[in-house]
Design a protein around this motif. Structure first.
Motif, short mmCIF file in Angstrom:
data_model
loop_
_atom_site.label_atom_id
_atom_site.label_comp_id
_atom_site.label_asym_id
_atom_site.label_seq_id
_atom_site.Cartn_x
_atom_site.Cartn_y
_atom_site.Cartn_z
N LEU A 1 0.83 -1.21 0.00
CA LEU A 1 0.00 0.00 0.00
C LEU A 1 0.86 1.26 0.00
CD1 LEU A 1 -2.69 -1.26 2.49
CD2 LEU A 1 -3.12 -0.57 0.12
N GLY A 2 1.93 1.26 0.79
CA GLY A 2 2.82 2.41 0.84
C GLY A 2 3.50 2.67 -0.49
N LEU A 3 3.98 1.60 -1.14
CA LEU A 3 4.61 1.77 -2.45
C LEU A 3 3.61 2.20 -3.51
CD1 LEU A 3 7.07 -1.25 -2.40
CD2 LEU A 3 7.68 1.18 -2.55
N TYR A 4 2.40 1.66 -3.43
CA TYR A 4 1.36 2.11 -4.36
C TYR A 4 1.10 3.60 -4.18
CZ TYR A 4 -3.15 3.08 -6.39
OH TYR A 4 -4.16 3.67 -7.11
N ASN A 5 0.96 4.02 -2.92
CA ASN A 5 0.69 5.43 -2.65
C ASN A 5 1.82 6.32 -3.14
OD1 ASN A 5 -1.74 4.78 -1.41
ND2 ASN A 5 -0.84 4.69 0.62
N THR A 6 3.06 5.86 -2.96
CA THR A 6 4.21 6.67 -3.33
C THR A 6 4.49 6.65 -4.82
OG1 THR A 6 5.22 6.27 -1.18
CG2 THR A 6 6.69 7.00 -2.92
N LEU A 7 4.52 5.46 -5.41
CA LEU A 7 4.98 5.34 -6.79
C LEU A 7 3.86 5.38 -7.84
CD1 LEU A 7 7.71 2.61 -6.27
CD2 LEU A 7 7.99 5.09 -6.41
N ILE A 8 2.66 5.04 -7.47
CA ILE A 8 1.56 5.03 -8.44
C ILE A 8 0.63 6.22 -8.22
CG2 ILE A 8 -0.35 3.69 -9.43
CD1 ILE A 8 2.43 2.37 -9.80
N TYR A 9 -0.01 6.26 -7.04
CA TYR A 9 -1.00 7.30 -6.79
C TYR A 9 -0.38 8.69 -6.87
CZ TYR A 9 -5.04 9.68 -4.86
OH TYR A 9 -6.11 10.50 -4.70
N ASP A 10 0.71 8.88 -6.15
CA ASP A 10 1.32 10.21 -6.07
C ASP A 10 1.91 10.67 -7.40
OD1 ASP A 10 1.26 11.93 -3.88
OD2 ASP A 10 3.43 11.87 -3.66
N VAL A 11 2.37 9.73 -8.22
CA VAL A 11 3.00 10.09 -9.49
C VAL A 11 1.99 10.15 -10.63
CG1 VAL A 11 4.71 9.36 -11.22
CG2 VAL A 11 5.24 9.17 -8.79
N PHE A 12 1.12 9.14 -10.73
CA PHE A 12 0.24 9.03 -11.90
C PHE A 12 -1.19 9.51 -11.67
CE2 PHE A 12 3.52 5.76 -12.60
CZ PHE A 12 4.05 6.28 -13.77
N VAL A 13 -1.68 9.45 -10.44
CA VAL A 13 -3.06 9.86 -10.19
C VAL A 13 -3.10 11.33 -9.81
CG1 VAL A 13 -5.14 9.46 -8.81
CG2 VAL A 13 -3.72 7.52 -9.51
N HIS A 14 -2.53 11.64 -8.65
CA HIS A 14 -2.56 13.03 -8.18
C HIS A 14 -1.59 13.16 -7.02
CE1 HIS A 14 -4.06 16.53 -5.92
NE2 HIS A 14 -4.42 16.98 -7.11
N PRO A 15 -0.68 14.14 -7.05
CA PRO A 15 0.19 14.34 -5.88
C PRO A 15 -0.66 14.69 -4.66
CG PRO A 15 0.96 15.63 -7.76
CD PRO A 15 -0.38 15.07 -8.13
N PHE A 16 -0.53 13.88 -3.63
CA PHE A 16 -1.38 14.05 -2.46
C PHE A 16 -0.63 14.82 -1.37
CE2 PHE A 16 -3.29 12.69 1.55
CZ PHE A 16 -4.58 13.12 1.31
N PRO A 17 -1.25 15.84 -0.79
CA PRO A 17 -0.60 16.65 0.26
C PRO A 17 -0.61 15.95 1.62
CG PRO A 17 -2.79 17.48 -0.12
CD PRO A 17 -2.58 16.36 -1.12
N TYR A 18 0.14 14.85 1.74
CA TYR A 18 0.13 14.05 2.96
C TYR A 18 0.71 14.80 4.16
CZ TYR A 18 4.95 13.19 1.54
OH TYR A 18 6.25 13.35 1.16
N ARG A 19 1.59 15.77 3.92
CA ARG A 19 2.18 16.49 5.06
C ARG A 19 1.15 17.36 5.77
NH1 ARG A 19 7.21 19.50 3.03
NH2 ARG A 19 5.99 19.61 1.14
N SER A 20 0.20 17.90 5.02
CA SER A 20 -0.80 18.77 5.64
C SER A 20 -2.06 18.01 6.08
CB SER A 20 -1.19 19.90 4.69
OG SER A 20 -1.76 19.37 3.51
#
Length: 155
Positions: free
Chosen positions: A61-80
């Motif tokens: 799930l973490g790799l999906y979020n980092t390498l797929i979702y964040d790159v190809f779907v939409h950069p997600f503002p996880y810090r905020s």
């Protein structure tokens, strides 16, 4: 650090993704070793497999979020969002409003990590907190092959 948010994000994805992939490969190697090597499988119990499966699911799930979702779907503002939520949890003032718009894969990543932390004390992972104080002063372990019995031939 003197870099823009975009540069920080790019570095985090590249270095985090690379580190995550290496760790992911290592987790799969450990699971396959437990499954395929008879000696290791015999000394394993259910919690050993549970921990490795939880680690692999969490990392997937973490790799999906980092390498797929964040790159190809939409950069997600996880810090905020997630970062702020985690700070609120750690200060014992949890604020669930930070998690309202967080995608389900990020939420599942957190849930599986929490499950892993929950089972941690009841598994061999508890040894992570053991510091090998006497390891450097321990006695050497000498391994010797068993000798074949000598065959005496009488003539």
């Amino acid at each position: 650090m003197g870099i823009t948010t975009e540069e920080y994000h790019r570095v985090a994805i590249v270095l985090g993704g690379a580190s995550g992939l290496v760790a992911y490969l290592g987790a799969w190697i450990l699971l396959l070793r437990r499954l395929l090597i008879t000696r290791v499988r015999r000394t394993s119990d259910a919690t050993d497999f549970l921990v490795l499966i939880l680690i692999i699911v969490t990392m997937t799930l973490g790799l999906y979020n980092t390498l797929i979702y964040d790159v190809f779907v939409h950069p997600f503002p996880y810090r905020s969002t997630i970062g702020a939520w985690l700070r609120s949890v750690l200060t014992l003032q949890p604020n669930p409003n930070y998690m309202v718009d967080v995608p389900i894969t990020f939420q599942l990543h957190i849930v599986f990590a929490y499950i892993l932390f929950l089972v941690w004390p009841f598994t061999r992972l508890v040894h992570v907190w053991s510091y090998p104080i006497f390891y450097l002063r321990r006695a050497w372990i000498i391994y010797r092959r068993a000798r074949r019995p000598e065959v005496v031939v009488h003539a």
